[in-house]
Write an enzyme that holds these catalytic residues in place. Structure first.
Site, mmCIF file in Angstrom:
data_model
loop_
_atom_site.group_PDB
_atom_site.id
_atom_site.type_symbol
_atom_site.label_atom_id
_atom_site.label_comp_id
_atom_site.label_asym_id
_atom_site.label_seq_id
_atom_site.Cartn_x
_atom_site.Cartn_y
_atom_site.Cartn_z
ATOM 1 N N ARG A 130 0.821 -1.210 0.000
ATOM 2 C CA ARG A 130 0.000 0.000 0.000
ATOM 3 C C ARG A 130 0.855 1.260 0.000
ATOM 4 O O ARG A 130 0.925 1.983 -0.982
ATOM 5 C CB ARG A 130 -0.950 -0.007 1.210
ATOM 6 C CG ARG A 130 -2.100 1.022 1.112
ATOM 7 C CD ARG A 130 -1.707 2.450 1.393
ATOM 8 N NE ARG A 130 -1.152 2.657 2.739
ATOM 9 C CZ ARG A 130 -0.713 3.813 3.178
ATOM 10 N NH1 ARG A 130 -0.726 4.889 2.387
ATOM 11 N NH2 ARG A 130 -0.187 3.928 4.393
ATOM 12 N N ASP A 131 1.544 1.514 1.091
ATOM 13 C CA ASP A 131 2.294 2.756 1.214
ATOM 14 C C ASP A 131 3.450 2.816 0.224
ATOM 15 O O ASP A 131 3.884 3.902 -0.159
ATOM 16 C CB ASP A 131 2.823 2.894 2.650
ATOM 17 C CG ASP A 131 3.327 4.302 2.941
ATOM 18 O OD1 ASP A 131 2.824 5.252 2.322
ATOM 19 O OD2 ASP A 131 4.221 4.438 3.795
ATOM 20 N N HIS A 181 7.188 4.435 12.245
ATOM 21 C CA HIS A 181 7.052 4.399 10.782
ATOM 22 C C HIS A 181 8.014 5.454 10.233
ATOM 23 O O HIS A 181 7.677 6.629 10.105
ATOM 24 C CB HIS A 181 5.606 4.721 10.389
ATOM 25 C CG HIS A 181 5.337 4.669 8.918
ATOM 26 N ND1 HIS A 181 4.561 3.689 8.331
ATOM 27 C CD2 HIS A 181 5.729 5.478 7.904
ATOM 28 C CE1 HIS A 181 4.484 3.905 7.027
ATOM 29 N NE2 HIS A 181 5.183 4.993 6.748
ATOM 30 N N HIS A 198 10.636 6.936 7.405
ATOM 31 C CA HIS A 198 11.147 6.976 6.035
ATOM 32 C C HIS A 198 12.652 7.252 6.080
ATOM 33 O O HIS A 198 13.167 7.800 7.050
ATOM 34 C CB HIS A 198 10.419 8.035 5.220
ATOM 35 C CG HIS A 198 9.027 7.640 4.851
ATOM 36 N ND1 HIS A 198 8.495 7.866 3.599
ATOM 37 C CD2 HIS A 198 8.043 7.020 5.550
ATOM 38 C CE1 HIS A 198 7.251 7.408 3.545
ATOM 39 N NE2 HIS A 198 6.954 6.896 4.726
ATOM 40 N N CYS A 222 8.920 9.703 -1.821
ATOM 41 C CA CYS A 222 8.233 10.758 -1.068
ATOM 42 C C CYS A 222 7.885 11.878 -2.028
ATOM 43 O O CYS A 222 8.780 12.495 -2.606
ATOM 44 C CB CYS A 222 9.108 11.288 0.065
ATOM 45 S SG CYS A 222 8.312 12.602 1.008
#
Length: 287
Positions: free
Chosen positions: A13-14, A205, A207, A238
């Site tokens: 998903r992400d 979470h 990045h 991103c």
């Protein structure tokens, strides 16, 4: 705290939502099936969002219908509103995910409403999930830095996390959305959130835009967190930092955790097959 760490796989998903090339549904299903066999207990499979906004996930229902479900795996679906939640539940989602921002600027730019308005929109989502006995996970984005407002006050993160927790979210994932968090800023933020929510109900979470994700995980581990999100193959990118790295790579995370004595339950050889699937996806020219 336990030496067991749960790795929450968010790549399907992400990760995939940021790919510019539309990935065939069959490939997505193949990826999730490979991840299911690798030992994950939580896989974020897709999102029921408007295909106008996220065309990459327009096949959410087909993906959920096509995967080979494992009894030991929960397949989560991100749901931005009541309609999405109803579709996700109808598709057999084992849990839902909702998201709010700790930054007013990001909330306005990302979902065109204030933080308070976004939280109020989740009340009917929580109600329909409770009625269906489906647990809900909450995300807080921009927990360190916002691309519009700059540094984010840890107290703002604490307050949004507490609202989601009080609404009934079983876990709150703290998202460093643009990967600008440092071990120092992440420590301050988590320490503040811990004044309201216990470590066992929090997830990291992170990045990897600034190459600090693993160091941020170590800080969170030191503070008692035992759940971390990551994406197979480091999928994600991103949109606010063009060309930057995306989510923390699952393999990198698992290798670090195992090297430091934590039990993840993840089979690295099986995970490598999922990474090979990602490589095959990206090697196919767009049609």
């Amino acid at each position: 705290m336990s030496d067991a760490v749960r790795v929450y796989e968010v790549g399907p998903r992400d990760g995939l939502q940021n790919e510019t090339q539309i990935i065939p549904t069959a490939r997505k299903i193949e990826l999730i099936d490979l991840l299911s066999r690798a030992g994950f207990r939580k896989i974020e499979a897709t999102s029921f969002v408007s295909p106008r906004w996220v065309p990459q996930l327009a096949d959410a229902a087909e993906v959920m219908a096509g995967i080979q479900r494992h009894d030991a795996v929960d397949y989560a679906v991100l749901t931005p509103n009541l309609k999405g939640a109803e579709l996700a539940i109808a598709a057999g989602a084992d849990e839902l995910a909702i998201f709010a921002s700790a930054s007013e600027g990001f909330s306005q730019k990302n979902i065109n409403c204030s933080i308070a308005e976004s939280l109020s929109r989740f009340e009917p989502v929580m109600a329909v999930a409770e009625k269906a006995f489906v647990p809900v996970r909450g995300y807080v984005s921009c927990v360190a830095v916002c691309p519009y407002d700059g540094a984010v006050d840890p107290r703002a993160v604490r307050d949004v996390a507490r609202r989601l927790f009080d609404m009934g979210c079983y876990e709150i994932a703290l998202g460093d959305t643009i990967g600008a968090g440092t071990p120092e800023s992440i420590r301050r933020m988590i320490e503040e959130v811990l004044t309201e929510i216990p470590a066992e109900r929090l997830a990291g979470h992170f990045h990897d835009t600034g190459d600090t994700a693993i160091d941020n995980v170590r800080v969170a581990l030191d503070l008692g967190l035992r759940t971390f999100d990551s994406a197979v193959g480091g999928l994600g990118g991103c949109p606010y930092a063009p060309g930057a790295k995306g989510n923390l790579s699952t393999a990198v995370l698992v290798e670090m955790l195992q090297a430091e004595g934590f039990d993840t339950g993840i089979d690295l050889q099986a995970l490598a097959l999922a990474e090979a699937c990602i490589a095959a996806m990206k090697s196919v020219p767009p049609t």
